[in-house]
Design a protein around this motif. Structure first.
Motif, PDB file in Angstrom:
ATOM      1  N   LEU A 277      -9.093   2.470 -15.011  1.00 49.46           N
ATOM      2  CA  LEU A 277      -8.068   2.736 -14.340  1.00 49.46           C
ATOM      3  C   LEU A 277      -8.166   2.236 -12.887  1.00 49.46           C
ATOM      4  CD1 LEU A 277      -5.889   2.029 -16.748  1.00 49.46           C
ATOM      5  CD2 LEU A 277      -4.779   3.407 -15.437  1.00 49.46           C
ATOM      6  N   GLU A 278      -9.980   3.270 -12.575  1.00 51.10           N
ATOM      7  CA  GLU A 278     -10.483   3.814 -11.802  1.00 51.10           C
ATOM      8  C   GLU A 278     -11.094   1.849 -10.656  1.00 51.10           C
ATOM      9  OE1 GLU A 278     -11.701   4.050  -7.737  1.00 51.10           O
ATOM     10  OE2 GLU A 278     -10.192   5.727  -9.272  1.00 51.10           O
ATOM     11  N   ASP A 279     -11.623   1.108 -11.779  1.00 45.62           N
ATOM     12  CA  ASP A 279     -12.010  -0.687 -11.424  1.00 45.62           C
ATOM     13  C   ASP A 279     -10.418  -1.255 -10.976  1.00 45.62           C
ATOM     14  OD1 ASP A 279     -14.202   0.493 -12.126  1.00 45.62           O
ATOM     15  OD2 ASP A 279     -14.372  -0.755 -13.809  1.00 45.62           O
ATOM     16  N   MET A 280      -9.108  -0.575 -11.935  1.00 49.66           N
ATOM     17  CA  MET A 280      -8.131  -1.955 -11.108  1.00 49.66           C
ATOM     18  C   MET A 280      -7.545  -0.760 -10.274  1.00 49.66           C
ATOM     19  SD  MET A 280      -5.671  -4.367 -12.436  1.00 49.66           S
ATOM     20  CE  MET A 280      -5.991  -3.804 -14.449  1.00 49.66           C
ATOM     21  N   ARG A 281      -7.869   0.178  -9.673  1.00 44.20           N
ATOM     22  CA  ARG A 281      -7.547   0.888  -8.143  1.00 44.20           C
ATOM     23  C   ARG A 281      -8.592  -0.419  -7.455  1.00 44.20           C
ATOM     24  NH1 ARG A 281      -9.810   4.538  -5.097  1.00 44.20           N
ATOM     25  NH2 ARG A 281      -8.549   5.401  -3.861  1.00 44.20           N
ATOM     26  N   GLU A 282      -9.189  -0.531  -7.604  1.00 46.22           N
ATOM     27  CA  GLU A 282     -10.344  -0.966  -6.539  1.00 46.22           C
ATOM     28  C   GLU A 282     -10.440  -2.472  -6.691  1.00 46.22           C
ATOM     29  OE1 GLU A 282     -13.537  -1.553  -3.146  1.00 46.22           O
ATOM     30  OE2 GLU A 282     -12.327  -0.009  -4.794  1.00 46.22           O
ATOM     31  N   ALA A 283      -9.966  -3.364  -7.639  1.00 43.89           N
ATOM     32  CA  ALA A 283      -9.467  -4.117  -7.780  1.00 43.89           C
ATOM     33  C   ALA A 283      -7.687  -4.502  -6.985  1.00 43.89           C
ATOM     34  CB  ALA A 283      -8.823  -4.953  -9.033  1.00 43.89           C
ATOM     35  N   ALA A 284      -7.055  -3.595  -6.514  1.00 40.62           N
ATOM     36  CA  ALA A 284      -5.765  -3.900  -6.000  1.00 40.62           C
ATOM     37  C   ALA A 284      -6.557  -3.543  -4.689  1.00 40.62           C
ATOM     38  CB  ALA A 284      -4.627  -2.631  -6.461  1.00 40.62           C
ATOM     39  N   ARG A 285      -7.376  -2.468  -4.602  1.00 39.65           N
ATOM     40  CA  ARG A 285      -7.325  -2.247  -3.365  1.00 39.65           C
ATOM     41  C   ARG A 285      -8.390  -3.662  -2.002  1.00 39.65           C
ATOM     42  NH1 ARG A 285     -11.710  -1.966  -0.356  1.00 39.65           N
ATOM     43  NH2 ARG A 285     -13.373  -2.037  -1.516  1.00 39.65           N
ATOM     44  N   ARG A 286      -8.754  -4.364  -3.697  1.00 44.53           N
ATOM     45  CA  ARG A 286      -9.670  -5.453  -2.731  1.00 44.53           C
ATOM     46  C   ARG A 286      -8.523  -6.182  -2.006  1.00 44.53           C
ATOM     47  NH1 ARG A 286     -13.760  -4.874  -6.710  1.00 44.53           N
ATOM     48  NH2 ARG A 286     -12.214  -6.589  -7.298  1.00 44.53           N
ATOM     49  N   ARG A 287      -6.905  -6.715  -2.820  1.00 43.08           N
ATOM     50  CA  ARG A 287      -6.394  -7.977  -3.151  1.00 43.08           C
ATOM     51  C   ARG A 287      -5.386  -7.219  -1.997  1.00 43.08           C
ATOM     52  NH1 ARG A 287      -7.476  -8.802  -9.601  1.00 43.08           N
ATOM     53  NH2 ARG A 287      -9.631  -9.655  -8.979  1.00 43.08           N
ATOM     54  N   LEU A 288      -5.166  -6.529  -1.876  1.00 43.24           N
ATOM     55  CA  LEU A 288      -3.543  -6.624  -0.726  1.00 43.24           C
ATOM     56  C   LEU A 288      -4.056  -5.662  -0.174  1.00 43.24           C
ATOM     57  CD1 LEU A 288      -2.213  -3.804  -4.009  1.00 43.24           C
ATOM     58  CD2 LEU A 288      -1.287  -6.320  -3.521  1.00 43.24           C
ATOM     59  N   PRO A 289      -3.063  -6.275   1.602  1.00 43.04           N
ATOM     60  CA  PRO A 289      -3.620  -5.626   2.819  1.00 43.04           C
ATOM     61  C   PRO A 289      -3.385  -4.005   2.592  1.00 43.04           C
ATOM     62  CG  PRO A 289      -1.945  -7.142   2.961  1.00 43.04           C
ATOM     63  CD  PRO A 289      -2.097  -6.975   0.833  1.00 43.04           C
ATOM     64  N   ARG A 290      -4.071  -3.835   3.915  1.00 43.96           N
ATOM     65  CA  ARG A 290      -5.341  -2.080   3.540  1.00 43.96           C
ATOM     66  C   ARG A 290      -3.321  -1.687   3.355  1.00 43.96           C
ATOM     67  NH1 ARG A 290      -8.594   1.895   7.895  1.00 43.96           N
ATOM     68  NH2 ARG A 290      -8.214   3.416   6.519  1.00 43.96           N
ATOM     69  N   ALA A 291      -1.998  -1.316   4.352  1.00 39.73           N
ATOM     70  CA  ALA A 291      -0.893  -1.073   4.679  1.00 39.73           C
ATOM     71  C   ALA A 291       0.139  -0.901   3.351  1.00 39.73           C
ATOM     72  CB  ALA A 291      -0.167  -1.493   6.324  1.00 39.73           C
ATOM     73  N   ILE A 292      -0.458  -1.843   2.861  1.00 41.85           N
ATOM     74  CA  ILE A 292       0.221  -1.739   1.537  1.00 41.85           C
ATOM     75  C   ILE A 292      -0.818  -1.605   0.067  1.00 41.85           C
ATOM     76  CG2 ILE A 292       1.333  -3.778  -0.044  1.00 41.85           C
ATOM     77  CD1 ILE A 292       2.641  -3.992   2.422  1.00 41.85           C
ATOM     78  N   PHE A 293      -2.005  -1.154  -0.202  1.00 45.47           N
ATOM     79  CA  PHE A 293      -2.159  -0.181  -0.770  1.00 45.47           C
ATOM     80  C   PHE A 293      -2.286   0.729  -1.083  1.00 45.47           C
ATOM     81  CE2 PHE A 293      -6.130   1.819  -1.627  1.00 45.47           C
ATOM     82  CZ  PHE A 293      -6.106   1.335  -3.179  1.00 45.47           C
TER      83      PHE A 293
END
Length: 393
Positions: free
Chosen positions: A14-30
């Protein structure tokens, strides 16, 4: 709706998934999803709580067949975890609540819809045949909350979850640092970071900015415009709510009621006295009162005073199947996930959500095999040992 952006072969946990979300979402949304209140002490403590407990494995038990199933409020679920309520999940992916509900149904795990969902509660109910749960805030406008209860009953929700730890909003400092506002607006500080996430921008352009759909009509009546939705919602958080109000809303519901946001054994006792069938031990993922204790701190004592009559659920900080097992050993019946499935949604829509659920089930199966417990019911206090701060790694 746009398909998920590629496979998740490199997402092992799940930490990998968190990082994947961080790469794909705008910083404000993440950061809105990932962030917590003030210094984020509680959020960090939520992860460290699991290091304080070590496993005591039992060997030479037959663990050739692992059974993850649990029974909660008369329904049989395929695993001892579910998807908890998260406000405006549509920021991660359009109509994410519908995706979350569908993936929960496919996986045969509980799903709880937030009052502040970006999809109408009726539409989410229509999207599945599962016995979904509905989360409620007792608002300043009690009639608004009563109407939400009636709508949830009419739509077939099976469990009412009343959140009681939000007398006011938490001070989440990442949001003003990123110029995060609702409705969303572009500023010099966030426009560059958003522009390099074209997938998220394209989905936003196609589907529109998410808003708390369950409250649109009430906000229009109060403010004359849906643009005042968020201000209206914040104004409805009511610091005058008491146990008397909770008792009233328990009486309005025809099925099980769960009180969410408790960290005191005395509050657990009070919830049971008023007729609640369950409680959620939670510090709201560290998003409200920074410095609040973590659920495992109070869980064993809560189980002692509650006995077996009360269903005890935990959230806040869970990332691994082993975390869920530790909570089960200390007395929890179920764990709810909030951020984890939002990371999956943000990283790739429905396939991302499904991958998060799959990872957790796989981790649970492997850890139970190694622990020597063939069923969820076999997990007991003897399987964990308190290490204290010495257990931190």
């Amino acid at each position: 709706m746009e398909a998920a952006s590629g496979p998740f072969n490199d997402v092992l946990n799940l930490e990998d998934m968190r990082e994947a979300a961080r790469r794909r979402l705008p910083r404000a949304i993440f950061d809105y999803i990932d962030g917590a209140a003030e210094d984020e002490v509680s959020k960090r403590r939520n992860r460290r709580q699991f290091d304080e407990w070590g496993f005591v494995q039992r060997v030479l038990n037959d663990v050739s067949a692992i059974d993850l199933t649990v029974e909660i409020f008369g329904n049989r679920f395929a695993a001892p975890f579910g998807i908890g309520p998260t406000g405006l999940a549509g920021l991660a992916w359009p109509k994410a609540e519908t995706l979350l509900a569908r993936e929960a149904e496919k996986a045969a795990i509980p799903f709880c819809l937030s009052t502040v969902s970006s999809v109408r509660l009726e539409d989410v109910a229509d999207a599945t045949a599962a016995p979904n749960w509905f989360q409620l805030y007792i608002f300043r406008d009690r009639d608004l909350s009563r109407s939400l209860v009636e709508r949830a009953k009419a739509a077939g929700y099976s469990v009412l979850v009343i959140t009681v730890d939000c007398p006011t909003g938490g001070n989440r400092e990442r949001d003003p640092r990123n110029d995060f506002t609702l409705p969303l607006r572009a500023t010099r500080r966030n426009v560059a970071n958003t522009a390099i996430r074209p997938g998220w921008l394209l989905r936003l352009a196609r589907c529109g900015a998410p808003k708390p759909e369950n409250m649109v009509e009430a906000a229009r009546a109060a403010a004359g415009s849906a643009q005042g939705l968020v201000a209206f919602m914040n104004s409805q958080l009511d610091p005058s709510v008491t146990w008397r109000d909770v008792e009233e809303f328990i009486g309005l519901w025809d099925g099980p009621v769960v009180i969410k946001g408790l960290l005191s054994v005395k509050d657990v006792e009070r919830a049971a006295e008023l007729g609640a069938r369950g409680v959620v031990l939670s510090n709201h993922g560290g998003r409200q009162l920074d410095g609040g204790i973590s659920p495992l701190t109070v869980l064993p004592d809560a189980r002692k005073v509650a006995g077996e009559a009360l269903t005890i659920i935990c959230d806040s900080g869970f990332r691994r199947g082993t975390d869920i097992i530790k909570a089960r050993a200390l007395g929890a019946d179920l764990v709810l996930m909030g951020r984890n499935t939002l990371y999956g949604a943000g990283a790739g829509g429905a396939p991302g959500i499904a991958h998060v659920i799959s990872i957790l089930k796989s981790e649970l199966t492997r850890a139970m095999t190694l622990l020597g417990t063939a069923t969820i019911g076999d997990i007991a206090a003897e399987h964990v040992h308190y290490l204290g701060a010495a257990g931190h790694v």
